[in-house]
Write a protein that holds these residues in place. Structure first.
Motif, mmCIF file in Angstrom:
data_model
loop_
_atom_site.group_PDB
_atom_site.id
_atom_site.type_symbol
_atom_site.label_atom_id
_atom_site.label_comp_id
_atom_site.label_asym_id
_atom_site.label_seq_id
_atom_site.Cartn_x
_atom_site.Cartn_y
_atom_site.Cartn_z
ATOM 1 N N UNK A 377 32.482 17.399 43.270
ATOM 2 C CA UNK A 377 33.155 18.628 42.827
ATOM 3 C C UNK A 377 34.662 18.472 42.766
ATOM 4 N N UNK A 437 36.981 14.876 50.699
ATOM 5 C CA UNK A 437 36.572 15.061 49.294
ATOM 6 C C UNK A 437 37.418 14.308 48.255
ATOM 7 N N UNK A 439 38.514 11.420 48.439
ATOM 8 C CA UNK A 439 38.342 9.983 48.607
ATOM 9 C C UNK A 439 36.913 9.506 48.484
ATOM 10 N N UNK B 45 30.117 22.136 51.670
ATOM 11 C CA UNK B 45 31.142 21.203 52.116
ATOM 12 C C UNK B 45 32.318 21.968 52.698
ATOM 13 N N UNK B 47 34.620 20.671 54.362
ATOM 14 C CA UNK B 47 35.791 19.817 54.119
ATOM 15 C C UNK B 47 36.410 20.089 52.767
ATOM 16 N N UNK B 48 35.654 20.724 51.872
ATOM 17 C CA UNK B 48 36.177 20.992 50.542
ATOM 18 C C UNK B 48 36.936 22.300 50.438
ATOM 19 N N UNK B 51 40.529 22.500 49.200
ATOM 20 C CA UNK B 51 40.715 22.164 47.783
ATOM 21 C C UNK B 51 40.232 23.288 46.876
ATOM 22 N N UNK B 56 42.207 23.316 43.197
ATOM 23 C CA UNK B 56 41.748 22.040 42.641
ATOM 24 C C UNK B 56 40.260 22.097 42.320
ATOM 25 N N UNK B 57 39.514 22.749 43.189
ATOM 26 C CA UNK B 57 38.089 22.995 42.940
ATOM 27 C C UNK B 57 37.982 24.445 42.486
ATOM 28 N N UNK B 171 46.350 19.851 54.900
ATOM 29 C CA UNK B 171 45.654 20.145 53.641
ATOM 30 C C UNK B 171 45.944 21.579 53.193
ATOM 31 N N UNK B 338 39.073 8.476 59.844
ATOM 32 C CA UNK B 338 39.375 9.736 59.160
ATOM 33 C C UNK B 338 40.417 9.476 58.090
ATOM 34 N N UNK B 339 40.250 10.122 56.959
ATOM 35 C CA UNK B 339 41.222 10.009 55.865
ATOM 36 C C UNK B 339 41.590 11.412 55.399
ATOM 37 N N UNK B 340 42.807 11.553 54.927
ATOM 38 C CA UNK B 340 43.241 12.845 54.431
ATOM 39 C C UNK B 340 44.408 12.640 53.492
ATOM 40 N N UNK B 341 44.865 13.729 52.875
ATOM 41 C CA UNK B 341 46.045 13.614 52.021
ATOM 42 C C UNK B 341 46.820 14.916 52.011
ATOM 43 N N UNK B 346 48.831 9.768 51.410
ATOM 44 C CA UNK B 346 47.521 9.521 52.004
ATOM 45 C C UNK B 346 47.670 9.084 53.461
ATOM 46 N N UNK B 406 49.045 6.947 46.845
ATOM 47 C CA UNK B 406 47.753 6.812 46.170
ATOM 48 C C UNK B 406 47.163 5.395 46.289
ATOM 49 N N UNK B 409 44.624 5.110 51.510
ATOM 50 C CA UNK B 409 43.818 5.595 52.636
ATOM 51 C C UNK B 409 42.513 4.834 52.819
#
Lengths: 462, 462
Positions: A377, A437, A439, B45, B47-48, B51, B56-57, B171, B338-341, B346, B406, B409
């Motif tokens: 998504x 999401x 990544x 989700x 985690x989404x 966004x 973005x979503x 985020x 764990x990854x994030x932006x 990133x 970019x 991550x």
């Protein structure tokens, strides 16, 4: 005068990394370093040439990591345009010829590093040396191609034929596309990217079609034809001819090991120098070899292979320099990782293909999955196909191939580490890979592939 | 009637993955599945949510992996808006309350899955429940925030305060920036991203400054103040107040393990349910637990931790469903990836931070390097900092942290696999990672970090 002299043959990645690392460990009082390079350039990124030709990289010099002057400033006696023509192992000396003056002379060594690189495969085809036919192995090759494109009458800047559909072939197809050519790739094999299995190569083929690159499979070139002006005009295969205003040869390379072979050093089945884990030429205490002129141990197949890749050459140089300088380093081998791209299509592989597994007597299962590099998504989510190969019964990972869009290729590194560690695909299903999401989907595509491969291992019985 | 009944408490990732996987292995004749979910949504989700809030979503439903109807179509008796209020372990039954009708009833089980998730930490601050103060844990929270933004007088759509500077905080800072707010992040700690070491958190702080996000460290919120209309107007800390038209709470979550605790199940030091490797609640043959309500084994620290992350919840569900359905699966633990932006910055981590290593008695060395995610000469090459932590003397990898632009991550996955395999940093220097100029410098940044860490291990003596 220094206590010892190190002679390095070849001034590119492996040779100059070795020289630099040795110099870090030993000063000029302890170690004299003489390096011979037959071209005009040192320490440059050959892998970057397609991107310079395409215009993505603006200047030739951007590809040069370290100039001759920079090496000399670090007390390395670097002799450019000077070719070593003979190694006298027993006499501990090499014969060099200055390509400018023609002068030849012998230089003694206490320690020797052979880093003679690779040479492009250049089939003995009629017309192969015609104007407008270009290799892309060296900076000189790239410059000649760019000069040739500049000199082309705009009316003849229409059709490019790329011979070969491996990494260099597909990268050069992209480069010629960016120069505005209609691009035809002539591929001898069943599918482009023979470093992948045919089913994955087919995905590359389809994607190249979508990018406007015509790929002809099963097309073995028989001759390159020239027009009235003596310049290339057509490329002939068994079946037909392809009009060409320029021809790029992307057929691959083979080890440049002639000097070493003539000196009696051991050479392997792929024509590369054989070394031990410390990168010593087998059986020689004071001679090392590294880079594109050696064979490397494939840790998955348990055999040597020839892989010309700057990242290996740099590692070899680092290991050799450490050992020459009195330190310690080893190069345990490779798992065969490679990544590439054509426009926005990313291609990656590591480990064994199906035919590699068969060739070394391994029975295996495979699974292929489609997913996306980001959460489905999330904006920019794009398709990514992962093929995984695991050993029958044990489930040990044998190889991974990936074809997908932006953000796909470097996922292969997960498999490269798992191969190095000897993991099973079942162990891989539990890997704690980064998730968010932007990544990855909540199940990373590599994990999805691992799960499906586990099922294949179990489904295959005993 | 089915031979057995499985009851699932919680209809999100872990619970419904477990239910679905059990259903794959056992049909309705063998296994009845009853699942209780207190909210209006399943399998989405979380985690989404940032966004979706950012825009973005586009649609809330994009975050929903599987609707209640889809679950029901697979013969899962899913009861929405129904909350389990008690587990009677000895009697093998749960008490559920229908939140629409208020009806309460007992349902017996042969097998039970507890997947009650996590609840947001919501400090008992004056004003915390004022209009304009929003959490972002659930779809309902996200909808309330978006509705609140829509309803805001345009003149009062100026200043957003985000409380907390962890993953959700940063985020949400990005999301509010995208809505046109001036964003201030109030961070109780020394640097944002306390999941990193402070030196790496400082890089995040600097980058957030560059993105136009103000981060205030050492800012413990003492109260949320409201204006004459009763709506949030300011956020107060010890030292000063910050004007706020909207406040987003991104303070993290804790395990929702009250039901399990009340039923006498074992709960760990972080308040999460303790399980065995098969995800069985410790000491209970027929009760499993997974997702955000459990503690997981940290394979590097050798201790349990609480990590609320969808990817773990899905794996737990898969393992539980396999075991409930008569198959076999285990969840060996995590390494803490764990990854994030935040915008194009990133952030990634895996393994132990310095303080984690100290807390479990490990002596260590660290090294930090700066590189680029692509070859330095390739278009779009951008900085990437890698910090690596290795055990003193043995050189075993303990952790990696990455802050970069970019393409940075997901490099952390290489370290995640290396941690799982127990590799040393010296072994890592030889890893065969994918190299081509668009994807990596000739020395991958992870390899550069490994080399520098090897030097640190050796330099630290014995």
């Amino acid at each position: 005068m220094a206590a010892e002299r190190l002679v390095v043959i070849g001034g590119d990645a492996a040779g100059m990394s070795a020289a630099s690392q040795a110099r870090r460990l030993k000063g000029p009082d302890e170690l004299e370093i003489v390096a011979f390079e037959r071209s005009r350039w040192t320490s440059y990124s050959a892998c970057g040439i397609p991107y310079w030709v395409s215009g993505d990289v603006k200047h030739r010099d951007d590809l040069i990591a370290r100039t001759p002057e920079e090496h000399r400033a670090r007390d390395i006696d670097l002799r450019m345009r000077t070719e070593v023509t003979e190694i006298d192992v027993a006499g501990q000396r090499v014969r060099a010829v200055d390509r400018e003056s023609g002068d030849a002379y012998w230089t003694g060594f206490d320690k020797l590093v052979i880093a003679t690189g690779a040479r492009p495969v250049r089939p003995a085809l009629p017309g192969i040396d015609a104007p407008g036919v270009h290799g892309v192995q060296t900076l000189g090759d790239g410059q000649a191609l760019l000069d040739s494109l500049d000199a082309l009458d705009p009316g003849r800047k229409r059709r490019a034929v790329v011979v070969g559909a491996g990494y260099i072939g597909v990268e050069m197809a992209e480069a010629m596309l960016k120069h505005g050519f209609e691009v035809t790739v002539l591929n001898r094999g069943e599918q482009p990217m023979a470093t992948l299995d045919p089913d994955m190569g087919e995905l590359v083929h389809e994607a190249m079609d979508g990018l406007g690159i015509t790929t002809v499979n099963g097309a073995a070139v028989t001759a390159i034809l020239t027009g009235p002006d003596g310049r290339v005009s057509e490329v002939a295969t068994e079946g037909r001819t392809y009009p060409a205003d320029v021809v790029v040869l992307g057929i691959g390379v083979e080890p440049e090991a002639g000097l070493a072979r003539a000196a009696g050093l051991a050479v392997g089945p792929h024509g590369g120098i054989l070394t031990d884990l410390a990168m010593r030429a087998v059986g020689h205490e004071n001679i090392w070899a590294g880079g594109d002129c050696v064979e490397v141990l494939d840790l998955v197949a348990g055999r040597t292979r020839h892989i010309a890749l700057g990242t290996h050459a740099n590692k070899h140089g680092q290991v050799i320099g450490s050992n020459v300088g009195g330190g310690y380093g080893t190069f345990p081998g490779v798992v065969g990782t490679a990544v590439s791209k054509v426009c926005d299509l990313e291609i990656a592989r590591t480990g064994l293909r199906e035919k590699d597994a068969r060739a070394v007597g391994l029975r295996y299962v495979t699974a292929t999955i489609e997913s996306t590099q980001r959460a489905g998504y999330y904006p920019g989510a794009k398709p990514m196909t992962v093929k995984m190969i695991a050993e029958h019964r044990t489930g040990r990972l044998l190889g991974v191939q990936i074809v997908g869009r932006e953000g796909s290729a470097k996922r292969v590194d997960v498999a490269a580490v798992a191969l190095t560690a000897g993991m099973t695909v079942e162990q891989m299903t539990a890997l704690d890979l980064g998730y968010a999401p932007p990544f990855s989907p909540v199940w990373d595509p590599v994990l999805v592939a691992a799960r499906k491969t586990v099922a294949a291992v179990r489904g295959a019985g005993s």
